[in-house]
Design a protein around this motif. Structure first.
Motif, PDB file in Angstrom:
ATOM      1  N   MET A 100       0.822  -1.210   0.000  1.00  0.00           N
ATOM      2  CA  MET A 100       0.000   0.000   0.000  1.00  0.00           C
ATOM      3  C   MET A 100       0.862   1.269   0.000  1.00  0.00           C
ATOM      4  N   PHE A 124      -1.647  -2.238  -7.556  1.00  0.00           N
ATOM      5  CA  PHE A 124      -1.981  -1.123  -6.666  1.00  0.00           C
ATOM      6  C   PHE A 124      -1.226   0.122  -7.112  1.00  0.00           C
ATOM      7  N   GLN A 132      -4.441   2.320  -3.946  1.00  0.00           N
ATOM      8  CA  GLN A 132      -5.720   1.760  -4.374  1.00  0.00           C
ATOM      9  C   GLN A 132      -5.513   0.658  -5.409  1.00  0.00           C
TER      10      GLN A 132
END
Length: 302
Positions: free
Chosen positions: A31, A97, A101
């Motif tokens: 992330m 990602f 997102q």
């Protein structure tokens, strides 16, 4: 007594392009990393046969990207929670990602060309290596993978709408798909200032040869004509056009070389001129070009 020395600032450790990721490290390794570059999460399992095909391809392509993208490999048997949360029901599955997102995904053991196209979409126009993508798309076209090659040329044109080599490649895709009208329309868009571009010259030569091929008739009849009249240069000329249209480059060149040998000046040296058109269409590095050019030189200067 002097205090402890403050160590010099050490360079930040280099973040690896390929990592094995766990549930605990997912936020940091995937992330947070995705704010700096796209991260591909490869969901795999030890018992999965297609995973053993896909993962080495992903690793190879990520290494070739030289830091533009990261690959995070997650064993779903050891860490099933993330895959379950994302609704992944089968492996291999790859989820990309970007900026924290989910951006895109695919499943199954995709070929290298599809994976590269997937990554290029993530990187966007600024991440496109135009020369590399041109070379790859041309190689795909030569290998008969027309749809994938067409997507590569189109991607280049999104960033550089007047790129002559990409336009020429797109025109050749049209020819390969039997759409000569599309090829003609694309070639008409290329400004004359790019006429000397090798890719443009090759595409225009290929289009001219395609038009000739449509006028010479059936291959079997042409072969019969040459067999019954081996000294008829027009029969051999027409056969050469048809052979080239069917991809038999060496055979096409040999028919024209026979004409040059039998009657070099026939029809204002039409056989020699058609050979030069073939060379333009095939490109200077094609084995058929190299071989026929050597033989033509030997005939002309013997």
């Amino acid at each position: 007594m002097p205090g402890p020395q403050t160590p010099a600032s050490a360079p930040a450790p280099q973040r690896p392009d390929i990592v094995d990721v766990t549930l605990q490290g997912f936020r940091t390794e995937v992330m947070e990393e995705s704010f700096d570059r796209p991260v591909l999460v490869d969901f795999w399992a030890p018992w999965c046969g297609p995973c053993k095909q896909l993962t080495p391809r992903l690793e190879k392509i990520v290494r070739e990207a030289r830091g533009k993208v990261r690959l995070a490999k997650m064993n779903i048997d050891e860490h099933p929670q993330i895959a379950q949360k994302m609704g992944i029901q089968s492996v291999p599955a790859v989820v990309a990602f970007v900026q924290g997102q989910m951006a895109d995904a695919f499943s199954g053991a995709q070929p290298e060309s599809e994976i590269k196209a997937f990554i290029q979409r993530l990187l966007g126009p600024g991440g496109v290596d135009v020369e590399a993508l041109l070379a790859e798309s041309q190689a795909l076209l030569d290998a008969g993978q027309v749809a994938v090659a067409e997507a590569g040329f189109a991607q280049i044109l999104q960033n550089d709408p007047e790129n002559p080599a990409a336009l020429a490649g797109l025109a050749r895709c049209g020819l390969a798909q039997g759409d000569s009208e599309q090829a003609k329309a694309i070639l008409a868009q290329i400004p004359e200032k790019h006429a000397s571009n090798p890719a443009v010259a090759a595409a225009r030569a290929a289009f001219a040869l395609e038009e000739k091929a449509g006028a010479v008739g059936d291959m079997a009849l042409l072969l019969a004509r040459v067999e019954t009249a081996p000294h008829d240069p027009q029969a051999r000329y027409d056969l050469a056009v048809a052979l080239n249209a069917s991809g038999k480059r060496e055979a096409a060149a040999q028919e024209l070389l026979v004409i040059v040998k039998q009657d070099r000046k026939w029809n204002d040296e039409a056989a020699r001129k058609l050979l030069l058109e073939f060379f333009d269409s095939w490109g200077p590095t094609d084995p058929a070009t190299r071989s026929a050019r050597r033989q033509l030189s030997a005939l002309l200067f013997s």
